[in-house]
Design an enzyme around this catalytic site. Sequence first.
Site, short mmCIF file in Angstrom:
data_model
loop_
_atom_site.label_atom_id
_atom_site.label_comp_id
_atom_site.label_asym_id
_atom_site.label_seq_id
_atom_site.Cartn_x
_atom_site.Cartn_y
_atom_site.Cartn_z
N GLY A 56 0.82 -1.20 0.00
CA GLY A 56 0.00 0.00 0.00
C GLY A 56 0.85 1.25 0.00
N SER A 57 0.34 2.31 -0.59
CA SER A 57 1.05 3.59 -0.56
C SER A 57 0.84 4.26 0.80
CB SER A 57 0.54 4.49 -1.69
OG SER A 57 0.82 3.92 -2.95
N ASP A 106 -0.72 -8.09 1.28
CA ASP A 106 0.51 -8.14 0.49
C ASP A 106 0.94 -9.57 0.22
OD1 ASP A 106 0.55 -5.40 0.52
OD2 ASP A 106 2.06 -5.23 2.11
N HIS A 220 -0.49 1.25 9.74
CA HIS A 220 -1.76 1.47 9.06
C HIS A 220 -2.81 1.93 10.07
CE1 HIS A 220 0.33 -1.80 6.77
NE2 HIS A 220 0.15 -0.91 5.83
N GLY A 416 6.17 32.48 17.85
CA GLY A 416 5.76 31.73 19.02
C GLY A 416 6.81 31.51 20.09
N THR A 513 7.33 47.29 17.89
CA THR A 513 8.42 46.46 18.40
C THR A 513 8.68 46.84 19.85
OG1 THR A 513 10.21 47.98 17.83
CG2 THR A 513 9.47 46.45 16.10
N LEU A 514 9.61 46.15 20.47
CA LEU A 514 9.96 46.47 21.85
C LEU A 514 10.56 47.86 21.98
CD1 LEU A 514 13.31 46.23 22.34
CD2 LEU A 514 12.82 43.82 22.13
#
Length: 583
Positions: A56-57, A106, A220, A416, A513-514
């Site tokens: 499976g992909s 498979d 899976h 962040g 800004t600061l």
Amino acid sequence: MVVQSKHFLNTAPSLVLDSLEGLCAINTHLALDPIHRVVYLADQDRSKVALLCGGGSGHEPSHSGFVAAVCGNVFASPSASQVRRAIDLIDNEKGTIIVVKNYTGDVLNFGLAKEEYAARYPDKADRVKFVIVGDDVAVGRTQGSIVGRRGLAGVCLVYKIAGALAQTGASVDEIYDVAQYVSSRLGTIGVGLDHCHVPGTAVPDTHLGTNELEIGLGIHNESGHRRISPVPPLNELIPTLLEMITSTTDKERSFVPFKNDGTDRVVLLVNNLGGLSELELGGIVAEVRRALDKSGIKIMRLLSGSFMTSLNMPGFSITMLLLPAANDTGTLSADLIISLLDDSTNTPGWKWSSRSVPKPPSVFSSLPTATPAKAWSASLKAPDINQFNSAVERACQALIIAEPEITRMDSIAGDGDCGLTLKGGATAVLEALSKNSISGNDVLGSVITISRIAEDAMGGTSGALYSIFFSALAQALAKSSSSIATQEVWCTALEAALGRLYTYTRARPPSRTLVDPLAAFVGTLSSGLAAAVKAAGEAAEGTKDIDAKAGRSAYVDSIKLKAERVADPGAWGVKVVVEALAQ
């Protein structure tokens, strides 16, 4: 946790073929049969044994990165007709080795294709061999008594070793025997912070809690061996995982014949299951290496990266291939296995490795930091030493308390990290204060210490700005002829420090800004501390309604910032500091 369920694609059904076309565009030596979704070598040497894998992909770079490969839909085995087409495409003079992971679909579909091929070409029947790899140690012997162990990232080592051996011109029987031997010496255990999401499907409701992980989950989305909460640190988690691979006393496992007597040698593969950052993966590799060193298991080769993924699963797996001992007779030599792993390849799925034994962890001997000679004749003292120390402590504690709110602001207006950066600096200043490295008894020395802390403990843009400002402040204070740091001394020094800071930043108020509250504070301090604190607070509040002209906010949609009325996190940090100083 919420499973990440958004994806970049045209449509869910077209994703596999689109991805295969991209793979072949990058790797021009590959060819693609789009109808059967088979990736194979465009210019195959048909005098040598060919390898065929697939499944499976969703496990990329497996399987398409280890050609030839047959690719099913996401997490679904390809059909037998796809596999038969692949066998025909790579037909050669010496034979074909089919290597599959131990999953029912498979095994059945690849096995059916093999049997149909043998029935159609009886003269070639003995030239197609079938290897099933099951390396998972999470499922115990009792539970897996019929189906056996699942196939995980260990199969990639089988691909590489068998493929390299095929390139030497070895026979199909020789390659089959080596692949079987390697498969029997593999152990893999996986762990995840959450399950993955399959494109085109509903978001699963089986995701883990925010502070929970799962050991032994399948690739899976199968449930794992057990869940753990809270998430333990790596130095507790990794030994637990390794024990599941190396134990010889666990009757449910003990799949690999480790001796655990200091003579075991392994190939280590640390595999990204798809959703881990490289930063985390590096830390995992380091911790696995430390744990194996402590247990006396020698790593002969170390591989790391994405080999067998599970779409976007935030997790990793650890695979160990136990090499034969030097005195083992009638088996492969460890040197041969390692040389096959080291052989150069242009296979897209194989990652770079150093092709050498990992060096011992470096031991860094830090030279003691020299205490610089004072460049001033007398210490500059605070008018009230205890009051100075208390003010510094209040400012630091206020920053630590404000960290969540500043982090929230920066997650909208920046990247962040501002809250944690300021908290890191504040924590280091508190430690220096407790050691009297910062004291009102030596104001100049304290300012220099804070400058160094800003550089070392904070880092980034904020750390550099604070460090420059406090370094300049120290220079200005050193020029004072006074022995007491009066308000007049502070006003003069702060104005000079702000001027020096301006030579390194284009930010001028109002800039969001600061600099905005800092300049307001410095420019108003001559009118008294209360007035300066009020001006700084108003300037910080004002950043909610102005366009950013500098800093990270300059890259964020200004309409969004104004709509949410988020203050600049750096400016808010200055506000928190000066308000705490004045309490």
